[in-house]
Write a protein that holds these residues in place. Structure first.
Motif, PDB file in Angstrom:
ATOM      1  N   ALA A 156       1.043  -1.085  -0.203  1.00  0.00           N
ATOM      2  CA  ALA A 156      -0.158   0.156  -0.023  1.00  0.00           C
ATOM      3  C   ALA A 156       1.185   1.065  -0.157  1.00  0.00           C
ATOM      4  O   ALA A 156       0.560   2.097  -0.031  1.00  0.00           O
ATOM      5  N   GLY A 157       2.090   1.293  -0.279  1.00  0.00           N
ATOM      6  CA  GLY A 157       2.889   2.649   0.259  1.00  0.00           C
ATOM      7  C   GLY A 157       3.179   2.319  -1.454  1.00  0.00           C
ATOM      8  O   GLY A 157       2.702   2.874  -2.307  1.00  0.00           O
ATOM      9  N   GLU A 158       4.121   3.596  -1.135  1.00  0.00           N
ATOM     10  CA  GLU A 158       4.385   4.221  -2.138  1.00  0.00           C
ATOM     11  C   GLU A 158       4.915   3.681  -3.622  1.00  0.00           C
ATOM     12  O   GLU A 158       4.660   3.851  -4.463  1.00  0.00           O
ATOM     13  N   ASP A 159       6.068   2.276  -3.713  1.00  0.00           N
ATOM     14  CA  ASP A 159       6.028   1.794  -4.650  1.00  0.00           C
ATOM     15  C   ASP A 159       5.735   0.422  -4.420  1.00  0.00           C
ATOM     16  O   ASP A 159       6.093  -0.334  -4.158  1.00  0.00           O
ATOM     17  N   ALA A 160       5.162   0.571  -4.427  1.00  0.00           N
ATOM     18  CA  ALA A 160       4.234  -1.252  -4.547  1.00  0.00           C
ATOM     19  C   ALA A 160       4.510  -2.090  -5.806  1.00  0.00           C
ATOM     20  O   ALA A 160       4.764  -2.890  -4.975  1.00  0.00           O
ATOM     21  N   ASP A 161       4.790  -1.782  -6.539  1.00  0.00           N
ATOM     22  CA  ASP A 161       5.596  -2.985  -7.541  1.00  0.00           C
ATOM     23  C   ASP A 161       7.339  -3.421  -6.910  1.00  0.00           C
ATOM     24  O   ASP A 161       7.324  -4.470  -6.781  1.00  0.00           O
ATOM     25  N   GLY A 211       9.761  -7.516 -11.535  1.00  0.00           N
ATOM     26  CA  GLY A 211       9.807  -6.068 -11.294  1.00  0.00           C
ATOM     27  C   GLY A 211      11.065  -5.937 -11.113  1.00  0.00           C
ATOM     28  O   GLY A 211      11.281  -4.426 -10.492  1.00  0.00           O
ATOM     29  N   GLY A 212      12.241  -5.841 -12.201  1.00  0.00           N
ATOM     30  CA  GLY A 212      13.406  -5.806 -12.049  1.00  0.00           C
ATOM     31  C   GLY A 212      14.706  -6.573 -11.705  1.00  0.00           C
ATOM     32  O   GLY A 212      15.203  -6.323 -11.799  1.00  0.00           O
ATOM     33  N   ASN A 213      13.565  -7.568 -10.801  1.00  0.00           N
ATOM     34  CA  ASN A 213      14.708  -8.872 -10.413  1.00  0.00           C
ATOM     35  C   ASN A 213      14.776  -9.820 -11.212  1.00  0.00           C
ATOM     36  O   ASN A 213      13.968 -10.227 -11.287  1.00  0.00           O
ATOM     37  N   GLN A 214      15.969 -11.154 -11.414  1.00  0.00           N
ATOM     38  CA  GLN A 214      16.454 -11.856 -12.434  1.00  0.00           C
ATOM     39  C   GLN A 214      16.089 -13.325 -10.824  1.00  0.00           C
ATOM     40  O   GLN A 214      17.081 -12.665 -10.706  1.00  0.00           O
ATOM     41  N   TYR A 215      15.759 -13.657 -11.240  1.00  0.00           N
ATOM     42  CA  TYR A 215      15.541 -15.233 -11.050  1.00  0.00           C
ATOM     43  C   TYR A 215      16.230 -16.072 -11.705  1.00  0.00           C
ATOM     44  O   TYR A 215      15.577 -16.647 -12.316  1.00  0.00           O
ATOM     45  N   ASN A 216      16.917 -16.917 -11.183  1.00  0.00           N
ATOM     46  CA  ASN A 216      16.909 -17.740 -11.626  1.00  0.00           C
ATOM     47  C   ASN A 216      17.408 -19.450 -11.596  1.00  0.00           C
ATOM     48  O   ASN A 216      17.292 -19.463 -10.338  1.00  0.00           O
ATOM     49  N   HIS A 217      16.883 -20.418 -11.751  1.00  0.00           N
ATOM     50  CA  HIS A 217      16.036 -21.556 -11.695  1.00  0.00           C
ATOM     51  C   HIS A 217      17.165 -22.451 -12.475  1.00  0.00           C
ATOM     52  O   HIS A 217      16.722 -22.741 -13.817  1.00  0.00           O
ATOM     53  N   PHE A 218      18.539 -23.466 -12.334  1.00  0.00           N
ATOM     54  CA  PHE A 218      18.927 -24.139 -13.177  1.00  0.00           C
ATOM     55  C   PHE A 218      17.976 -25.700 -13.139  1.00  0.00           C
ATOM     56  O   PHE A 218      18.364 -26.586 -11.771  1.00  0.00           O
ATOM     57  N   MET A 219      18.119 -25.943 -13.567  1.00  0.00           N
ATOM     58  CA  MET A 219      17.024 -27.002 -13.867  1.00  0.00           C
ATOM     59  C   MET A 219      17.701 -29.069 -14.754  1.00  0.00           C
ATOM     60  O   MET A 219      17.513 -29.183 -15.249  1.00  0.00           O
ATOM     61  N   SER A 270       7.505  -6.905  -5.381  1.00  0.00           N
ATOM     62  CA  SER A 270       8.440  -7.837  -5.723  1.00  0.00           C
ATOM     63  C   SER A 270       9.174  -8.750  -4.536  1.00  0.00           C
ATOM     64  O   SER A 270      10.305  -9.287  -5.037  1.00  0.00           O
ATOM     65  N   GLU A 271      10.141  -7.194  -3.484  1.00  0.00           N
ATOM     66  CA  GLU A 271      10.409  -8.081  -2.392  1.00  0.00           C
ATOM     67  C   GLU A 271       9.746  -9.237  -1.891  1.00  0.00           C
ATOM     68  O   GLU A 271      10.851  -9.889  -1.158  1.00  0.00           O
ATOM     69  N   LEU A 272       8.339  -9.213  -1.887  1.00  0.00           N
ATOM     70  CA  LEU A 272       7.695 -10.475  -1.118  1.00  0.00           C
ATOM     71  C   LEU A 272       8.038 -11.751  -1.926  1.00  0.00           C
ATOM     72  O   LEU A 272       7.199 -13.123  -1.346  1.00  0.00           O
ATOM     73  N   ALA A 292      -6.220  -6.884 -15.170  1.00  0.00           N
ATOM     74  CA  ALA A 292      -5.392  -7.361 -16.273  1.00  0.00           C
ATOM     75  C   ALA A 292      -3.819  -6.824 -16.191  1.00  0.00           C
ATOM     76  O   ALA A 292      -2.900  -7.222 -16.543  1.00  0.00           O
ATOM     77  N   ASP A 293      -3.565  -5.383 -15.393  1.00  0.00           N
ATOM     78  CA  ASP A 293      -2.570  -5.360 -15.005  1.00  0.00           C
ATOM     79  C   ASP A 293      -1.730  -5.307 -14.313  1.00  0.00           C
ATOM     80  O   ASP A 293      -0.704  -5.430 -14.278  1.00  0.00           O
ATOM     81  N   ALA A 294      -1.973  -6.596 -13.117  1.00  0.00           N
ATOM     82  CA  ALA A 294      -1.911  -7.523 -12.375  1.00  0.00           C
ATOM     83  C   ALA A 294      -1.087  -8.334 -13.110  1.00  0.00           C
ATOM     84  O   ALA A 294      -0.206  -9.250 -12.089  1.00  0.00           O
ATOM     85  N   ARG A 295      -1.707  -9.063 -14.218  1.00  0.00           N
ATOM     86  CA  ARG A 295      -1.266 -10.063 -14.155  1.00  0.00           C
ATOM     87  C   ARG A 295       0.161 -10.017 -14.637  1.00  0.00           C
ATOM     88  O   ARG A 295       0.616 -11.604 -14.664  1.00  0.00           O
ATOM     89  N   GLY A 296       0.512  -9.124 -15.310  1.00  0.00           N
ATOM     90  CA  GLY A 296       1.981  -9.191 -15.724  1.00  0.00           C
ATOM     91  C   GLY A 296       2.949  -9.659 -14.639  1.00  0.00           C
ATOM     92  O   GLY A 296       4.316  -9.332 -14.766  1.00  0.00           O
ATOM     93  N   SER A 297       2.846  -9.077 -13.856  1.00  0.00           N
ATOM     94  CA  SER A 297       3.249  -9.264 -12.042  1.00  0.00           C
ATOM     95  C   SER A 297       3.761 -11.251 -11.403  1.00  0.00           C
ATOM     96  O   SER A 297       4.338 -11.453 -11.333  1.00  0.00           O
TER      97      SER A 297
END
Length: 154
Positions: A64-69, A132-140, A73-75, A110-115
């Motif tokens: 609910a704060g200023e930078d919701a995105d 959200g600008g963070n990259q998660y890498n999973h090596f399978m 992403s941090e959550l 619709a605008d939240a589905r991109g997250s």
């Protein structure tokens, strides 16, 4: 019998999808329903619904704060870990988590589905997910195993 490593990789991808979906719902019209479904999902596996709801509410307050995105992403990381722990405790929860993800995603604006991230990989693959600008890498990939006479094999 499924390969245990591949099964674990699929569980990890599902946990990431679940975490990004729950985080995406925070601060949207889908939040109250998502909050209830998520609390019940954890409660059916022996967790206190009240504790889960408090955690969800605290996390939603961050969105609910200023930078919701950025908050969403941090959550993703903490919710991914919570879901992984739950799936480790109860592997039968996979089907219920898939259902939860489908329910939430069907209600997201619709605008939240991109997250959200739908990560489906199998076999030898790499999943590179950016949210959200963070990259998660999973090596399978399977680790190298020693073959006869110390030779490495895949």
């Amino acid at each position: 019998m499924p390969d245990p490593q591949e099964a674990q990789q699929l569980v990890e991808a599902l946990a990431l999808t679940g975490a990004s979906t729950v985080a995406a719902a925070m601060g949207t019209d889908a939040w109250q329903a998502t909050r209830g479904w998520t609390a019940r999902f954890f409660q059916r596996r022996g967790h206190s619904a009240g504790e889960v709801e408090r955690q969800l509410d605290n996390d939603a307050a961050l969105v609910a704060g200023e930078d919701a995105d950025a908050a969403r992403s941090e959550l993703v990381g903490p919710w991914r870990r919570r879901l992984l722990a739950l799936l480790s405790e109860d592997p039968q929860a996979v089907a219920d988590l898939k259902e939860l993800i489908d329910l939430v995603q069907s209600r997201l604006p619709a605008d939240a589905r991109g997250s959200t991230q739908n990560v489906r990989v199998s076999g030898h693959a790499i999943a590179n997910v950016v949210q959200g600008g963070n990259q998660y890498n999973h090596f399978m990939d399977r680790p190298r195993q020693e073959g006869p006479e110390g030779e490495a094999s895949v």
